[in-house]
Design an enzyme around this catalytic site. Structure first.
Site, PDB file in Angstrom:
ATOM      1  N   ARG A 168     -53.492  11.772  -2.846  1.00 56.86           N
ATOM      2  CA  ARG A 168     -52.127  12.249  -2.587  1.00 56.86           C
ATOM      3  C   ARG A 168     -51.214  11.788  -3.726  1.00 56.86           C
ATOM      4  NH1 ARG A 168     -52.363  10.428   3.704  1.00 56.86           N
ATOM      5  NH2 ARG A 168     -53.565   8.782   2.715  1.00 56.86           N
ATOM      6  N   ASP A 202     -48.311  11.347  -6.524  1.00 49.71           N
ATOM      7  CA  ASP A 202     -46.862  11.226  -6.371  1.00 49.71           C
ATOM      8  C   ASP A 202     -46.126  12.407  -7.006  1.00 49.71           C
ATOM      9  OD1 ASP A 202     -47.508   8.764  -5.332  1.00 49.71           O
ATOM     10  OD2 ASP A 202     -46.945   7.648  -7.138  1.00 49.71           O
ATOM     11  N   TYR A 251     -57.614   7.697 -13.799  1.00 49.79           N
ATOM     12  CA  TYR A 251     -56.284   8.166 -14.176  1.00 49.79           C
ATOM     13  C   TYR A 251     -56.029   7.814 -15.637  1.00 49.79           C
ATOM     14  CZ  TYR A 251     -54.733   8.964  -9.327  1.00 49.79           C
ATOM     15  OH  TYR A 251     -54.585   9.436  -8.049  1.00 49.79           O
ATOM     16  N   ARG A 304     -49.066   3.425 -12.118  1.00 55.69           N
ATOM     17  CA  ARG A 304     -47.812   3.450 -12.853  1.00 55.69           C
ATOM     18  C   ARG A 304     -47.230   2.046 -13.024  1.00 55.69           C
ATOM     19  NH1 ARG A 304     -44.416   7.689  -9.553  1.00 55.69           N
ATOM     20  NH2 ARG A 304     -42.770   6.936 -10.970  1.00 55.69           N
TER      21      ARG A 304
END
Length: 254
Positions: free
Chosen positions: A50, A52, A110, A197
């Site tokens: 999910r 962001d 990522y 992040r």
């Protein structure tokens, strides 16, 4: 009834993340709409990751159940004609009825991209974070090494997250320069809300010299979001790889 798996790529710039929101367009919402129109039944997809608001993906995974007779492998071609240009289903196939992308052993990678130059590059603004401040990659790599392995990543999790445990496993972190871009690649078995992040923001602080690399270990031990660096902007983050580990039962035998 059959279960279909989708591999979905998207530019997240115009969306409020993956998950359906009461006010705002989302990737999940667009998929539900397009699939429901195509298959003439109410479809609700289940996403593996999910992401962001503003985050991109090359390979997010979703499943849904349908009674439609259209072959599963043809759905990607048909539904892409009903999706906006910034969302594409790259693959579709039938899977076992009990396959659930969030309950299977997997690892995700990522990439966080940083554009470093005197001035921003307009055509990269949606997919990289810009900085004119020099970053020491060796210091960043040294700091990143403390994050590899199984740890309590509470310091690297948004305070808004509601989870049973903040323990996660990072398999690897690599940091490399590609021209004027710096790429932070993080591979793990699961991530907390904003975790990558915050890792990127913290490692950039190390690269700028705000604190020494070994301070990353102290941040981990603090288990306090205030101890870590800032949350890096969403635009630089992309889900680039999704791998299933130790099994192949996601595909149907039918």
């Amino acid at each position: 009834m059959k279960r279909v798996k989708l591999v979905v790529a998207y530019d997240g710039t115009a969306y409020h993340g993956w998950q359906v929101q009461p006010n705002g367009r989302t990737i999940e919402g667009e998929l539900n709409r397009a699939l429901s129109e195509l298959l003439q039944e109410e479809i609700q997809v289940i996403g593996a990751s999910r992401t962001d608001s503003g985050v991109h993906a090359l390979c997010n995974v979703a499943v849904f159940d349908t009674q439609a007779r259209i072959p599963a492998e043809k759905i990607c071609y048909a539904v892409n004609q009903r999706l906006p240009e910034d969302i594409r289903v790259r693959e579709s196939c039938e899977v076992a009825p009990d396959f659930h992308p969030r309950h299977c052993s997997s690892r995700k990678t990522y990439e966080y991209r940083i554009y470093q130059d005197t001035f921003p590059e307009p055509v990269r603004r949606l997919y990289t974070y810009f900085t004119y401040v020099p970053l020491d990659l060796d210091r960043m790599r040294e700091g990143a090494a403390y994050l590899v392995g199984e740890h309590d990543f509470k310091s690297f999790c948004s305070v808004a997250a509601v989870v049973e445990t903040t323990v996660r496993t990072i398999l690897s972190i690599t940091i490399k320069r590609q021209g004027k871009e710096i790429v932070i690649s993080v591979c793990g078995t699961g991530f907390l809300y904003n975790m990558v992040r915050i890792i990127a923001g913290t490692l950039m602080e190390v690269g700028r010299g705000s604190y020494p690399p070994e301070h990353v270990r102290e941040i981990l031990e603090a288990k306090d979001r205030q101890a870590a660096g800032p949350t890096a902007p969403a635009c630089g983050l992309t889900l680039v790889k999704y791998e299933w580990t130790g099994q192949d039962e996601n595909r149907s035998d039918s």
